[in-house]
Design a protein around this motif. Sequence first.
Motif, PDB file in Angstrom:
ATOM      1  N   TYR A   1      28.426 -63.865 -58.396  1.00  0.00           N
ATOM      2  CA  TYR A   1      27.981 -63.692 -57.204  1.00  0.00           C
ATOM      3  C   TYR A   1      29.359 -63.528 -56.348  1.00  0.00           C
ATOM      4  O   TYR A   1      29.516 -62.867 -55.314  1.00  0.00           O
ATOM      5  N   LEU A   2      30.452 -64.290 -56.827  1.00  0.00           N
ATOM      6  CA  LEU A   2      31.759 -63.993 -55.939  1.00  0.00           C
ATOM      7  C   LEU A   2      32.254 -62.732 -56.136  1.00  0.00           C
ATOM      8  O   LEU A   2      32.640 -62.011 -55.151  1.00  0.00           O
ATOM      9  N   LEU A   3      31.980 -61.934 -57.181  1.00  0.00           N
ATOM     10  CA  LEU A   3      32.733 -60.774 -57.495  1.00  0.00           C
ATOM     11  C   LEU A   3      31.688 -59.792 -56.561  1.00  0.00           C
ATOM     12  O   LEU A   3      32.045 -58.694 -55.901  1.00  0.00           O
ATOM     13  N   MET A   4      30.390 -59.994 -56.660  1.00  0.00           N
ATOM     14  CA  MET A   4      29.361 -59.159 -55.748  1.00  0.00           C
ATOM     15  C   MET A   4      29.927 -58.981 -54.410  1.00  0.00           C
ATOM     16  O   MET A   4      29.819 -58.208 -53.826  1.00  0.00           O
ATOM     17  N   THR A   5      30.190 -60.180 -53.678  1.00  0.00           N
ATOM     18  CA  THR A   5      30.600 -60.451 -52.561  1.00  0.00           C
ATOM     19  C   THR A   5      31.857 -59.647 -52.233  1.00  0.00           C
ATOM     20  O   THR A   5      32.028 -59.023 -51.261  1.00  0.00           O
ATOM     21  N   TRP A   6      32.856 -59.904 -53.088  1.00  0.00           N
ATOM     22  CA  TRP A   6      34.130 -59.285 -53.001  1.00  0.00           C
ATOM     23  C   TRP A   6      33.915 -57.706 -52.937  1.00  0.00           C
ATOM     24  O   TRP A   6      34.510 -57.024 -52.103  1.00  0.00           O
ATOM     25  N   ILE A   7      33.262 -57.258 -53.895  1.00  0.00           N
ATOM     26  CA  ILE A   7      33.222 -55.667 -53.848  1.00  0.00           C
ATOM     27  C   ILE A   7      32.428 -55.046 -52.754  1.00  0.00           C
ATOM     28  O   ILE A   7      32.745 -54.259 -52.159  1.00  0.00           O
ATOM     29  N   SER A   8      31.328 -55.866 -52.243  1.00  0.00           N
ATOM     30  CA  SER A   8      30.534 -55.473 -51.097  1.00  0.00           C
ATOM     31  C   SER A   8      31.551 -55.522 -49.994  1.00  0.00           C
ATOM     32  O   SER A   8      31.462 -54.754 -49.036  1.00  0.00           O
ATOM     33  N   GLU A   9      32.423 -56.679 -49.692  1.00  0.00           N
ATOM     34  CA  GLU A   9      33.283 -56.630 -48.482  1.00  0.00           C
ATOM     35  C   GLU A   9      34.229 -55.477 -48.351  1.00  0.00           C
ATOM     36  O   GLU A   9      34.261 -54.682 -47.344  1.00  0.00           O
ATOM     37  N   ARG A  10      34.694 -55.047 -49.648  1.00  0.00           N
ATOM     38  CA  ARG A  10      35.596 -53.834 -49.722  1.00  0.00           C
ATOM     39  C   ARG A  10      34.938 -52.600 -49.320  1.00  0.00           C
ATOM     40  O   ARG A  10      35.266 -51.805 -48.510  1.00  0.00           O
ATOM     41  N   VAL A  11      33.606 -52.432 -50.054  1.00  0.00           N
ATOM     42  CA  VAL A  11      33.038 -51.201 -49.805  1.00  0.00           C
ATOM     43  C   VAL A  11      32.575 -51.036 -48.200  1.00  0.00           C
ATOM     44  O   VAL A  11      32.550 -50.273 -47.495  1.00  0.00           O
ATOM     45  N   LEU A  12      32.115 -52.461 -47.862  1.00  0.00           N
ATOM     46  CA  LEU A  12      31.601 -52.211 -46.274  1.00  0.00           C
ATOM     47  C   LEU A  12      32.626 -52.056 -45.395  1.00  0.00           C
ATOM     48  O   LEU A  12      32.422 -51.442 -44.369  1.00  0.00           O
ATOM     49  N   ASP A  13      33.700 -52.589 -45.634  1.00  0.00           N
ATOM     50  CA  ASP A  13      35.013 -52.204 -44.584  1.00  0.00           C
ATOM     51  C   ASP A  13      35.296 -50.967 -44.543  1.00  0.00           C
ATOM     52  O   ASP A  13      35.737 -50.397 -43.514  1.00  0.00           O
ATOM     53  N   ARG A  14      35.202 -50.195 -45.783  1.00  0.00           N
ATOM     54  CA  ARG A  14      35.558 -48.668 -45.790  1.00  0.00           C
ATOM     55  C   ARG A  14      34.340 -48.076 -44.908  1.00  0.00           C
ATOM     56  O   ARG A  14      34.650 -47.031 -44.311  1.00  0.00           O
ATOM     57  N   LEU A  15      33.114 -48.451 -45.199  1.00  0.00           N
ATOM     58  CA  LEU A  15      32.012 -47.684 -44.425  1.00  0.00           C
ATOM     59  C   LEU A  15      32.339 -47.893 -43.048  1.00  0.00           C
ATOM     60  O   LEU A  15      32.105 -46.899 -42.207  1.00  0.00           O
ATOM     61  N   VAL A  16      32.543 -49.084 -42.545  1.00  0.00           N
ATOM     62  CA  VAL A  16      32.846 -49.263 -41.005  1.00  0.00           C
ATOM     63  C   VAL A  16      33.790 -48.308 -40.492  1.00  0.00           C
ATOM     64  O   VAL A  16      33.611 -47.829 -39.366  1.00  0.00           O
TER      65      VAL A  16
END
Lengths: 274, 293
Positions: free
Chosen positions: B257-272
Motif C-alpha cells: 500500500y505504501l508503494l501504491m501511494t508513493w507511485i500515485s503521488e508521483r503520477v498525480l503531481d505530474r498530472l497536476v
Amino acid sequence: MSCAQTVVDYGLRSLGLGERLLPRSDFTLCQQVTLIGSGLIWNLYFAFFALLFGFFLATGLALAKTSLNPWLRKSANGFIFLFRGSPLFIQFFLAYEALVLLPRAGIEIFGMTLGTGWLTKAWAGALIVLTLNTAAYSAQIFHGALMAVPKGDIEAAEAYGMTGWTKFRRILWPTMLRLAWPSYTNEAIFLFHATTLVFFSGFPAFQQRGDSLYYASYFAGQTFNPFVAYPIVAGYFILCTLALIGLFGVVNRRLNRHLPGAVQRIRYRPQMIR
Amino acid sequence: MFTYCSDPSVLEGLAWLSCYLTTGTHLLFYASFGIVLLLLAITAPIALLFGYGGAMASRSRVAPLRWLGRIYTSMVRGVPDIVFFLFVPIALDQGLEWLRHQALCDGDAPVRQGNDFVVCAAAKLPLSTSPEWVHDVYAMTLAVIAFSVVFGAFAANVLYGAMQAVPRAQLETAEAYGMTPRQVTRRILVPQMWTYALPGLSNLWMILIKATPLLFLLGIEDIVYWARELGGAKTSSFAYPHPDWRLYYFLAVLAFYLLMTWISERVLDRLVARLSSGQATLAGEAQRKAGAL
C-alpha cells in the motif's frame, strides 16, 4: 418486555453491564435502537481520546516537520508518510498482530513487571492506533497552517521582543490553529467515522462488547434484514456528526474572535482535504 | 513449482523458502493483489460516472432530480462509509432476489418469514446450480457496485464544487453566443472543470486505494484474507509448518500500500503540472513565471 426494561437491560451492554446474553430471537425495534446506541459509547470514547492525545502529538509532529535538525524532520516525515500512506484497516491488523507477540508474562523494566495483556484489548490497542493515525493526518494539516502564518505576525512578535516559547504560545500556535481549524474539523469527523473499523479489524470484541456497527451487523446477520439496523447506525452517526460540527464551530468562533467578519461557517466537505 | 520441492520436509534455508513462497496458495495470494488492482481499475471510472451523474443532477432545473442529487451527494457526509459497504451488497442482493421472486416464483409465500429471507430456488442469485466462478463474479460485482456508489457520492461532491468554480462569465458568454444548455455543458463547462476538480479527485483516488482492504469485509478473498490465512500458525500436519507469521504477511501488505501511494503521488503531481499549464490559476501562473526565468 417493555421498552424501558430493555433500556435498563441493554443500555450499558457495551460496557459489560446489565443483561449478559444478547437478544436471540423476536428482535424488537427498541432492542436494536438501545443496543446500537449502547455501542455508540465506544465510538465516542475512541473518538474523544484519540482526538485529545492526537492533537498534542500532531502539534509536536508539525513542529518537528519544520525543524532545522534533519534527523527530527526526516523521522517526522517518515511517520506521517507511514500512517497517511497505508490503510487504517491494515494498521489495525498489524498493530494487533504485533501487540499479541509481546511476551504474555510482561516486560521487566527496572525490576518492575509491566503487564502487556491490556495492550491487545481494543480499548488500549485500537486507541493507540487511532491516536497515531489522526496525529499523522492532523500534523500534515497543522504543518500546512504553520507554513501559512503571515510573515508580518512573526516579525511583529519579534519586534515586541518575543522569542522561543512565548512567541510560539502567543502568536504561532493560535494563528496556526485558526488557519487549520476548518480542515481539522473534517479530520475529526473522519476519525469519528473511522472508529467503526475497530471491531471489524484485528481487535476482537471481548464478551460481545462492541461498538454500534458491531451490534448493527449482529442484528443484520441474525435477522437477514439490513434495512433496520444499518439505518439506525446511520441516524446515530448523522446526529453525532452534526453535534461535532456544532462543537468545533464554537471553538472556531473563539479562535477567530479578534477578527471581525473572519468567522466563516465551517462547511463539512467529507474527506476532501485529507 | 520447482522440481526439488517434491519433499518439503528435507529442505533447508533458502531452498525451503523458495518452495514455500511458490506453493499454490501463495500464488493465489499474489493473484489477489491483482484483484485489488482490478477493483481499482473498474471502480474508478464507474465512480466517476456516478459522480458526474450526481453532480449534474444537483445542478438540474427539475426540482425532484435536484433533490435526489443533493441527497445522494450529502449521504456520505454524516455516515461512515463502512456502513454503506456492509449495507449496499446485502440490500442489493435481497432487492434483486425479491424482484426475481415476484417474477419467477408461483405462490405468494412472503419473502420474510420470521428471521429468514426465503425465495424459491428459481429466484436465487446466483442459482445454486451455477459453477463456483459465477458466485465469485457475483460477489465481486456487488462489491464493485458498493464501492462505486460510495465513491460516486464523494466524486459528485468534488465535481459539483468544480462545476461551481468554473467562472460564471464563461458560461454566460457561451449562452450569449446562442449555445443550448447541452452545448454549454459539453463545450465550456466540462473541459474547464477538470483543473478545479483534480485536487479533489486525486485525494479521492488516495482514499479509494486505502479503502480496498475493506473488500475483506465483503467476503472477497483479497489480500487481507490471504495474509490472515497464510500467516496463521501451521502445525506439522501441513507441508510447510511454521509459527504465527501473520505479522510478516501484514508487513508485506503494508509495503504494497505504501508503494501504491508513493507511485500515485508521483503520477498525480505530474498530472497536476500538466493540467495547470496555460491555465489562468495560481499554479499556471507560477509555471509561466518559472519558465520565463
